[in-house]
Design a protein around this motif. Structure first.
Motif, PDB file in Angstrom:
ATOM      1  N   UNK A 197      -1.345  -0.371  -0.453  1.00 61.21           N
ATOM      2  CA  UNK A 197      -1.438  -1.820  -0.296  1.00 61.21           C
ATOM      3  C   UNK A 197      -2.879  -2.304  -0.198  1.00 61.21           C
ATOM      4  N   UNK A 204      -5.433  -0.933  -1.721  1.00 64.70           N
ATOM      5  CA  UNK A 204      -5.993  -0.901  -3.082  1.00 64.70           C
ATOM      6  C   UNK A 204      -5.653  -2.194  -3.805  1.00 64.70           C
ATOM      7  N   UNK A 205      -4.420  -2.625  -3.635  1.00 69.45           N
ATOM      8  CA  UNK A 205      -3.957  -3.889  -4.230  1.00 69.45           C
ATOM      9  C   UNK A 205      -4.797  -5.059  -3.684  1.00 69.45           C
ATOM     10  N   UNK A 206      -5.012  -5.039  -2.356  1.00 66.98           N
ATOM     11  CA  UNK A 206      -5.754  -6.130  -1.715  1.00 66.98           C
ATOM     12  C   UNK A 206      -7.211  -6.182  -2.122  1.00 66.98           C
ATOM     13  N   UNK A 215      -8.498  -4.979  -4.919  1.00 71.06           N
ATOM     14  CA  UNK A 215      -8.504  -5.396  -6.325  1.00 71.06           C
ATOM     15  C   UNK A 215      -8.428  -6.921  -6.416  1.00 71.06           C
ATOM     16  N   UNK A 272      -1.853  -3.261   4.480  1.00 68.80           N
ATOM     17  CA  UNK A 272      -3.113  -2.983   3.777  1.00 68.80           C
ATOM     18  C   UNK A 272      -3.618  -4.149   2.949  1.00 68.80           C
ATOM     19  N   UNK A 273      -2.701  -4.873   2.305  1.00 65.54           N
ATOM     20  CA  UNK A 273      -3.170  -5.943   1.420  1.00 65.54           C
ATOM     21  C   UNK A 273      -3.632  -7.187   2.185  1.00 65.54           C
ATOM     22  N   UNK A 332      -8.214  -7.839   3.191  1.00 65.32           N
ATOM     23  CA  UNK A 332      -9.195  -8.586   2.395  1.00 65.32           C
ATOM     24  C   UNK A 332      -8.765 -10.018   2.105  1.00 65.32           C
ATOM     25  N   UNK A 389     -12.004   3.829   1.262  1.00 68.51           N
ATOM     26  CA  UNK A 389     -11.188   3.440   0.110  1.00 68.51           C
ATOM     27  C   UNK A 389     -11.649   2.087  -0.430  1.00 68.51           C
ATOM     28  N   UNK A 436     -12.532   1.464  -4.258  1.00 71.21           N
ATOM     29  CA  UNK A 436     -11.837   0.523  -5.150  1.00 71.21           C
ATOM     30  C   UNK A 436     -12.838  -0.485  -5.713  1.00 71.21           C
ATOM     31  N   UNK A 492     -13.342  -1.009  -9.640  1.00 71.89           N
ATOM     32  CA  UNK A 492     -13.062  -2.296 -10.295  1.00 71.89           C
ATOM     33  C   UNK A 492     -14.329  -2.859 -10.941  1.00 71.89           C
TER      34      UNK A 492
END
Lengths: 335, 335
Positions: free
Chosen positions: A236, A238-240, A242, B213-214, B217, B237, B241, B245
């Motif tokens: 999650x 990583x999604x955030x 990104x 997690x999301x 950020x 992490x 990321x 990106x």
């Protein structure tokens, strides 16, 4: 082959599930989809856009597990929920696999409750595929087992490797253990003991040791082994990150251009589509009899179709037979 | 005020430490820096670029803890290492704080061994500041305590809040517990018990509950509470990321432009500089007597200067007095 689809699962109800089934049937000639859900909601959708005759069945399920519902309560209160009915079809041998974009906890609970684990499996885990600078890697577990034992993690390494080899076509997948530093002895007891298990197992030649958070997207290893708590945060987060970085760049870089702004925005959109989870095909719950693919709750047609495609592929490559063989070669482990 | 700088710490040896001290002295008129390290290496650097007279001292330390060295072994074998000598200066009241870009484990071990915790503190933790879509947030712990107890996490919430309020100037910092789902009851025993502690503490009105997690950020909360294992993974992490990106976008978006390619590349570079760790100023180890700031191992002059600046600021705002007051209001807790 026959795959059950939890037609009520996900944030958007049955429509994207029926749409995804249509796409998957078109690209997988050997596939039959069993839509499990409320017949009253499914019939009009199927009437509006008919699916290939003889390759779609509907199994009625009167209940739905809500996305925020506690899995244990759902199991007790909603035995006829679509996701549990799909597990039942699998347990009865009526289908080869199932796909669900519903409540992840309920999907896992249904599988764990069935107790139909593959021979030798201590506990199933969820594997997921992530993009890296070198291609793709598998992370396991990302949420089924938030407080595992070392022997569970050893098996996740083995199962993740089999998935990487036969589904991602990585000939000799390298393995890394998620930790807070590279040196042996780092981290808490779980990772210290797991490290020892890997070093003393037949997997040791492909085990590179500990990896850190920044190594995942650099593509340091093909298979990242971790507990379900950390793995879920990794997925999650990583999604955030990104989302955050893309938002910043859209605004502060692309937004400042003039003549080539549209071109840059289009290139970014294309890039993001390539890495979007809908292209990945869902996350397999490995270690259970049959195939189970868990999708993002916000999945639309394309994501559901990808997941049905991955489910079909896992059946075709006989993933479970290979997992059983790989696990048989591992030490049993008391940890 | 006087801050000790582990002049041997970091991947690049003493040069960026001396350079960072020069920058920090220029922008903090009330600061004196005590360079702790090998006099033979420091003297030529100081002769080449003299620092303001009377505001720099050198304390000789004959040993250096290597970046990959095990902290426990280093403590035993290298009592005269620069980082431990810096802790000694702090313990003796010779300085108000210390800054080190050396082996993080050794910095923490030096502080834990000194046992000079603030009154009421169970265990120190590392806080770090991360950028979010809404500004900044504090994450604690990111690596000092990889297997904490619930009462440690409660204190991290309190200490992180004090830091957010007095250093980041967030009037009423909101708090979230890192977990695998938002609903109460999610996750393993540690987070379940910690959730209860927060709900039954004076922090409950600012405690929003579990975050995923999301959410970090997205700026969902001002203070993220987590164990040091998860926090360390989150920190590294996020870095990985971002790197991944930015690499993709540089190549597949900016690289495809023509007339405005240089302009876009420059805007990206400016953006990254704004969010680079060197602008953040290192991570404070909170809960110890005096101020301790831990820097990234790859820190150069600017990052060291930022960290010295943050150390000076923490002394100026009397951060520790405020932490002690905040902790005194918390239930003691047996967990």
């Amino acid at each position: 082959m026959r795959i059950a689809l939890d037609a009520m699962g996900g944030d958007h109800g049955p429509a994207p599930n029926v749409g995804g089934a249509a796409l998957a049937l078109a690209s997988n000639p050997d596939l039959t989809v069993v839509l499990v859900g409320d017949q009253g909601q499914l019939d009009p959708l199927l009437a509006a856009s008919p699916l290939p005759a003889g390759r779609v069945e509907v199994v009625h399920a009167a209940q739905v597990v809500e996305m925020k519902e506690k899995p244990a309560e759902a199991l007790r209160r909603k035995p006829d929920a679509s996701v549990f009915r799909a597990w039942k079809l699998l347990a009865e041998g009526n289908v080869d696999g199932l796909v669900s974009a519903g409540n992840t906890g309920a999907v896992v609970a249904g599988g764990v409750l069935s107790r139909r684990f593959l021979p030798g499996v201590h506990k199933p885990g969820i594997a997921t595929v992530m993009p890296t600078a070198k291609g793709r890697c598998v992370i396991m577990d990302v949420g089924a087992n938030v407080f595992p034992k070392p022997r569970h993690l050893l098996q996740y390494g083995a199962m993740g490797s089999v998935f990487a080899k036969h589904v991602l076509n990585i000939e000799k997948p390298s393995l890394g253990l998620m930790n807070v530093g590279e040196e042996e002895g780092k981290g808490h007891e779980l990772v210290q003991k797991t490290y020892e298990l890997f070093r003393n197992s037949p997997l040791s030649e492909r085990f590179v040791g500990n990896i850190e958070g920044r190594d995942i997207h650099r593509g340091a290893v093909d298979v990242v082994v971790t507990d379900g708590f950390t793995g879920n945060v990794v997925l999650k987060l990583s999604e955030g990150v990104l989302e955050f970085v893309v938002g910043l760049i859209s605004h502060e870089v692309i937004g400042t251009l003039s003549a080539e702004r549209d071109q840059a925005a289009l290139a970014l959109k294309t890039l993001l589509a390539k890495y979007h989870y809908s292209a990945v095909g869902g996350a397999p719950l490995l270690g259970v009899e049959g195939v189970c693919i868990i999708c993002h709750g916000s999945s639309k047609d394309k994501a559901i179709a990808s997941a049905l495609g991955v489910a079909a592929l896992n059946v075709r490559v006989k993933l479970n037979e290979k997992i059983v063989a790989e696990l048989a070669a591992l030490p049993k482990g008391d940890e």
